[in-house]
Design a protein around this motif. Structure first.
Motif, short mmCIF file in Angstrom:
data_model
loop_
_atom_site.label_atom_id
_atom_site.label_comp_id
_atom_site.label_asym_id
_atom_site.label_seq_id
_atom_site.Cartn_x
_atom_site.Cartn_y
_atom_site.Cartn_z
N LEU A 1 28.99 16.05 -62.33
CA LEU A 1 29.24 16.12 -60.89
C LEU A 1 28.02 16.76 -60.22
CD1 LEU A 1 32.92 17.39 -60.74
CD2 LEU A 1 32.11 15.10 -60.25
N PRO A 2 27.15 15.97 -59.59
CA PRO A 2 26.03 16.58 -58.89
C PRO A 2 26.56 17.33 -57.68
CG PRO A 2 26.04 14.21 -58.52
CD PRO A 2 27.15 14.52 -59.49
N SER A 3 26.46 18.64 -57.71
CA SER A 3 27.09 19.45 -56.67
C SER A 3 26.27 19.54 -55.40
CB SER A 3 27.38 20.85 -57.21
OG SER A 3 26.25 21.41 -57.80
N GLY A 4 25.04 19.05 -55.41
CA GLY A 4 24.24 19.06 -54.19
C GLY A 4 23.89 20.46 -53.76
N SER A 5 23.24 20.55 -52.65
CA SER A 5 22.92 21.86 -52.11
C SER A 5 23.33 21.88 -50.66
CB SER A 5 21.41 22.12 -52.23
OG SER A 5 20.71 21.16 -51.49
N GLY A 6 23.62 23.05 -50.21
CA GLY A 6 23.94 23.24 -48.80
C GLY A 6 24.80 22.17 -48.19
N GLY A 7 24.90 22.11 -46.94
CA GLY A 7 25.66 21.09 -46.24
C GLY A 7 24.94 20.76 -44.96
N SER A 8 25.42 19.82 -44.27
CA SER A 8 24.80 19.42 -43.01
C SER A 8 25.65 19.88 -41.86
CB SER A 8 24.66 17.90 -42.96
OG SER A 8 24.28 17.51 -41.67
N HIS B 1 22.78 13.82 -39.76
CA HIS B 1 21.67 13.51 -38.86
C HIS B 1 20.54 14.51 -39.09
CE1 HIS B 1 24.84 11.26 -36.88
NE2 HIS B 1 23.88 10.59 -36.28
N TRP B 2 19.34 14.08 -38.79
CA TRP B 2 18.20 14.97 -38.86
C TRP B 2 17.24 14.63 -37.74
CZ3 TRP B 2 13.16 13.23 -40.32
CH2 TRP B 2 13.10 11.88 -40.63
N ARG B 3 16.39 15.53 -37.41
CA ARG B 3 15.40 15.30 -36.36
C ARG B 3 14.12 14.82 -36.99
NH1 ARG B 3 17.35 14.79 -31.58
NH2 ARG B 3 19.05 16.21 -31.21
N GLY B 4 13.70 13.65 -36.60
CA GLY B 4 12.48 13.07 -37.12
C GLY B 4 11.31 13.35 -36.19
N GLN B 5 10.29 12.54 -36.29
CA GLN B 5 9.12 12.70 -35.45
C GLN B 5 9.49 12.56 -33.99
OE1 GLN B 5 6.34 9.83 -36.89
NE2 GLN B 5 5.77 11.08 -38.64
N ALA B 6 8.83 13.29 -33.16
CA ALA B 6 9.01 13.26 -31.69
C ALA B 6 10.45 13.61 -31.31
CB ALA B 6 8.61 11.90 -31.13
N SER C 1 17.86 10.56 -36.22
CA SER C 1 18.00 9.43 -37.11
C SER C 1 19.20 9.65 -38.02
CB SER C 1 16.76 9.27 -37.98
OG SER C 1 15.62 9.09 -37.17
N SER C 2 19.84 8.58 -38.41
CA SER C 2 20.96 8.68 -39.32
C SER C 2 20.49 8.44 -40.74
CB SER C 2 22.03 7.65 -38.95
OG SER C 2 23.07 7.69 -39.90
N LEU C 3 20.95 9.26 -41.66
CA LEU C 3 20.62 9.08 -43.07
C LEU C 3 21.86 8.69 -43.85
CD1 LEU C 3 18.22 12.05 -43.85
CD2 LEU C 3 17.67 9.64 -43.65
N CYS C 4 22.79 8.04 -43.21
CA CYS C 4 24.01 7.60 -43.89
C CYS C 4 24.72 8.76 -44.57
CB CYS C 4 23.70 6.50 -44.90
SG CYS C 4 22.92 5.06 -44.18
N ARG C 5 24.66 9.91 -43.99
CA ARG C 5 25.32 11.11 -44.49
C ARG C 5 24.82 11.52 -45.88
NH1 ARG C 5 29.83 12.52 -41.41
NH2 ARG C 5 30.66 13.64 -43.18
N LEU C 6 23.58 11.22 -46.19
CA LEU C 6 23.05 11.57 -47.50
C LEU C 6 23.00 13.07 -47.74
CD1 LEU C 6 20.12 9.04 -47.90
CD2 LEU C 6 22.34 8.99 -49.03
N ASN C 7 22.96 13.84 -46.67
CA ASN C 7 22.89 15.28 -46.84
C ASN C 7 24.21 15.97 -46.52
OD1 ASN C 7 22.74 14.77 -44.14
ND2 ASN C 7 21.30 16.41 -43.69
N ASP C 8 25.29 15.24 -46.49
CA ASP C 8 26.60 15.83 -46.25
C ASP C 8 27.25 16.11 -47.59
OD1 ASP C 8 29.03 16.66 -45.37
OD2 ASP C 8 29.41 14.94 -44.07
N PHE C 9 26.78 17.15 -48.26
CA PHE C 9 27.23 17.45 -49.61
C PHE C 9 28.69 17.87 -49.67
CE2 PHE C 9 22.59 18.05 -49.92
CZ PHE C 9 22.34 17.05 -50.85
N ALA C 10 29.19 18.51 -48.61
CA ALA C 10 30.60 18.92 -48.59
C ALA C 10 31.50 17.69 -48.67
CB ALA C 10 30.90 19.74 -47.35
#
Length: 165
Positions: free
Chosen positions: A5-12, A17-22, A26-35
């Motif tokens: 079970l890859p437990s990931g790190s932190g949560g979003s 979502h994340w802030r990109g350039q300028a 952008s949406s990352l398809c919830r790739l960083n929503d580890f919870a």
């Protein structure tokens, strides 16, 4: 039986979502929503531990990146409280004997106790002087898990008795 079970790190805090350039969002398809990912893993785990091949396994070990326990749980980031909250009851029900993790880069051993009936083994790394090797040897009677430094010195040896089928 080994569970990964890859437990990931932190949560979003921004639901994937994340802030990109300028400053564009952008949406990352919830790739960083580890919870949310750990919630899905709990559903999978609940189904997997009911399967005959799992129930009859003589040894039950969970591998996950972030430890579910740590020596100082007041210090955040060293263990995955969310993973433990979501998986603990299932791991107890399943009879998991040992959780093997990394993440902290500091080798550590926490034996099972009355409140957490599975042990936690944490490997070291990433530099050679802190790196560890974890090996297992299984017989019909027991599983021996040994954590050693690269020079061969043993840091921890864990002996798990085989569970009846």
């Amino acid at each position: 039986m080994v569970l990964l079970l890859p437990s990931g790190s932190g949560g979003s805090s921004r639901a994937g979502h994340w802030r990109g350039q300028a400053g564009r969002s952008s949406s990352l398809c919830r790739l960083n929503d580890f919870a949310a990912f750990r919630t899905l893993q709990a559903r999978w785990l609940a189904q997997e531990i009911e399967k005959p091949h799992f129930k009859s396994a003589p040894y039950k070990i969970l591998f996950c990146h972030i430890p579910l326990r740590w020596k100082d749980e007041k210090k955040g980031g060293e263990y995955c409280a969310d993973g433990r909250a979501k998986w603990h009851d299932l791991l107890v029900k399943a009879g998991v004997q040992l959780v093997i993790s990394g993440h902290t880069h500091e080798p550590h051993w926490l034996p099972a106790d009355a409140s957490v009936p599975y042990a936690q083994l944490v490997g070291g790394g990433p530099k050679p002087e802190r790196a560890t090797i974890i090996r297992g040897h299984a017989s019909k009677q027991q599983l021996t898990v040994t954590m050693s430094r690269l020079d061969g010195s043993v840091l921890q040896e864990v002996i798990l008795p085989a569970r009846p089928a």
